[in-house]
Write a protein that holds these residues in place. Sequence first.
Motif, PDB file in Angstrom:
ATOM      1  N   LEU A  72      40.752  53.886  50.280  1.00 36.48           N
ATOM      2  CA  LEU A  72      41.994  53.613  49.553  1.00 36.48           C
ATOM      3  C   LEU A  72      42.930  54.815  49.586  1.00 36.48           C
ATOM      4  CD1 LEU A  72      40.667  51.706  46.397  1.00 36.48           C
ATOM      5  CD2 LEU A  72      41.845  50.741  48.387  1.00 36.48           C
ATOM      6  N   HIS A  76      46.535  54.445  51.030  1.00 36.29           N
ATOM      7  CA  HIS A  76      47.633  54.313  50.068  1.00 36.29           C
ATOM      8  C   HIS A  76      48.047  55.608  49.385  1.00 36.29           C
ATOM      9  CE1 HIS A  76      47.102  49.999  50.471  1.00 36.29           C
ATOM     10  NE2 HIS A  76      45.840  50.073  50.060  1.00 36.29           N
ATOM     11  N   GLY A  80      48.537  55.119  44.902  1.00 37.09           N
ATOM     12  CA  GLY A  80      48.244  53.779  45.398  1.00 37.09           C
ATOM     13  C   GLY A  80      46.777  53.433  45.290  1.00 37.09           C
ATOM     14  N   ALA A  84      45.190  50.385  43.234  1.00 40.93           N
ATOM     15  CA  ALA A  84      44.361  49.372  43.903  1.00 40.93           C
ATOM     16  C   ALA A  84      42.998  49.249  43.245  1.00 40.93           C
ATOM     17  CB  ALA A  84      44.212  49.739  45.384  1.00 40.93           C
ATOM     18  N   ALA A  90      47.917  48.070  45.492  1.00 36.26           N
ATOM     19  CA  ALA A  90      48.336  49.473  45.551  1.00 36.26           C
ATOM     20  C   ALA A  90      49.804  49.656  45.213  1.00 36.26           C
ATOM     21  CB  ALA A  90      48.060  50.033  46.950  1.00 36.26           C
ATOM     22  N   HIS A  93      51.701  50.536  41.215  1.00 35.82           N
ATOM     23  CA  HIS A  93      51.373  51.740  40.442  1.00 35.82           C
ATOM     24  C   HIS A  93      52.431  52.108  39.405  1.00 35.82           C
ATOM     25  CE1 HIS A  93      54.178  54.159  42.905  1.00 35.82           C
ATOM     26  NE2 HIS A  93      53.761  53.379  43.899  1.00 35.82           N
TER      27      HIS A  93
END
Length: 435
Positions: A72, A76, A80, A84, A90, A93
Amino acid sequence: MTQQESGGNYGALGIWLNMPYGRDRAYGRYQVMGANVGPWTAKYFGKRLTPQQFVANRAAQDAVARGHLSMLVKKHGYRGAASAWYSGNASLHNSTKPQPGGPSIKDYVDSVMARAGTYKGGGGASEGATYGSTATATPRLDDDELAAQYGLSAGLINSSSELKSLFKQAVAGSWSAAKFQAQLKNTKWWATQSDTLRKYITLKYTDPATWTQNRKEAAAKLNALAVQVGLGNQLRTNGTPTKMLDSAIYYSLALGWSDQRIKDWLGTRVQVHDGYMWGEAGQAWDKLHELAYLNGVKVSNQWYENNVRAVVSGKTTLQTLEDYIRKTAAGQYSAYADQIKAGMNVMDLASPYIKATAQILELAESDVDLFNPHVAKAMTAKPGLDQPKGSGAQMPLWQFETELRNDPLWRKTNNARESMMSVARQVAKDFGMAF
């Protein structure tokens, strides 16, 4: 890994929730949704587990949190990734919409970033760990995982206070890898080390297996060089590398010394044996040997030993001894005295003669130095009678090459054979015997 609300409890169970895909709950220390347990354990743990098996397996829980969070973050970034993990999306946020059983996504992500690199439990249908769970957990990337996002390692970062401070700024500010690398190149740590040394240090901490393998390969090669110069197996004691071998490996891999330079360095130790010097004395010893070699100056081992001891005992300075070597070299190579006194090494000044000798006599350039008789003669040529005193007499390169072809070794070279065949063909042609 750390947790926010599971209290580090690998057996924690979330409340049952009505999810878009059906009724589900979160499991374990990191509160991974039941629907994600099977595919995530198969991907990150190498074995597909049921939620019940997952709760009972701490290693599987850690592997899933570590693997999925790393993915992740790479995909991201930190904000993000936190979003996620908590919500399954993501891009949310900055969403202030309240979440069932927990804070808004923005509040959650802001809290994560304030904790510098933590990713709190929560999670939605596809990405998250829990969603509205009463036992949400906070998996945290450890230092090695965070450092890996920037192409380094925790060990390397912690080896320098400057790198450690920069890393903290990067994590707190969610810097991209590109920004971190740009800032890294502005550090004193970066500026004060050669590219070769930086790569050596970085590899040591980021890929220790390759670093170790490189050292093993270098050790084998250096042992062969040691035998060649007459050191025998003195680089190892009962199979264990000595300080001399460690130094040779460091010079080769970290400082980028060529094999020839390593060979020269090892060769200076053939006569001293147990008198090998360490610490400051060893540094002075090495520097004086290197400077003398590069300037074609020969002095006795006793001279080295006596004067190095004088340096470390404060009776003289290394600079005084370096000046002595350069003064001696300037006397030997009078045509180049001014350049030598200005700090140039005779080996560099002799480069045209060295290259010509290697090319014409078909020798490895690394085997030709200032002690080669042809090079020595050219570099020590005396001024002619019609030249002003002290003007020097650098031998013209064409004259030097002509003298090289008078060496018996030249007749054995391919260059000589081709030249003689060319002359023979021309003679035959002149007499009308060839066309």
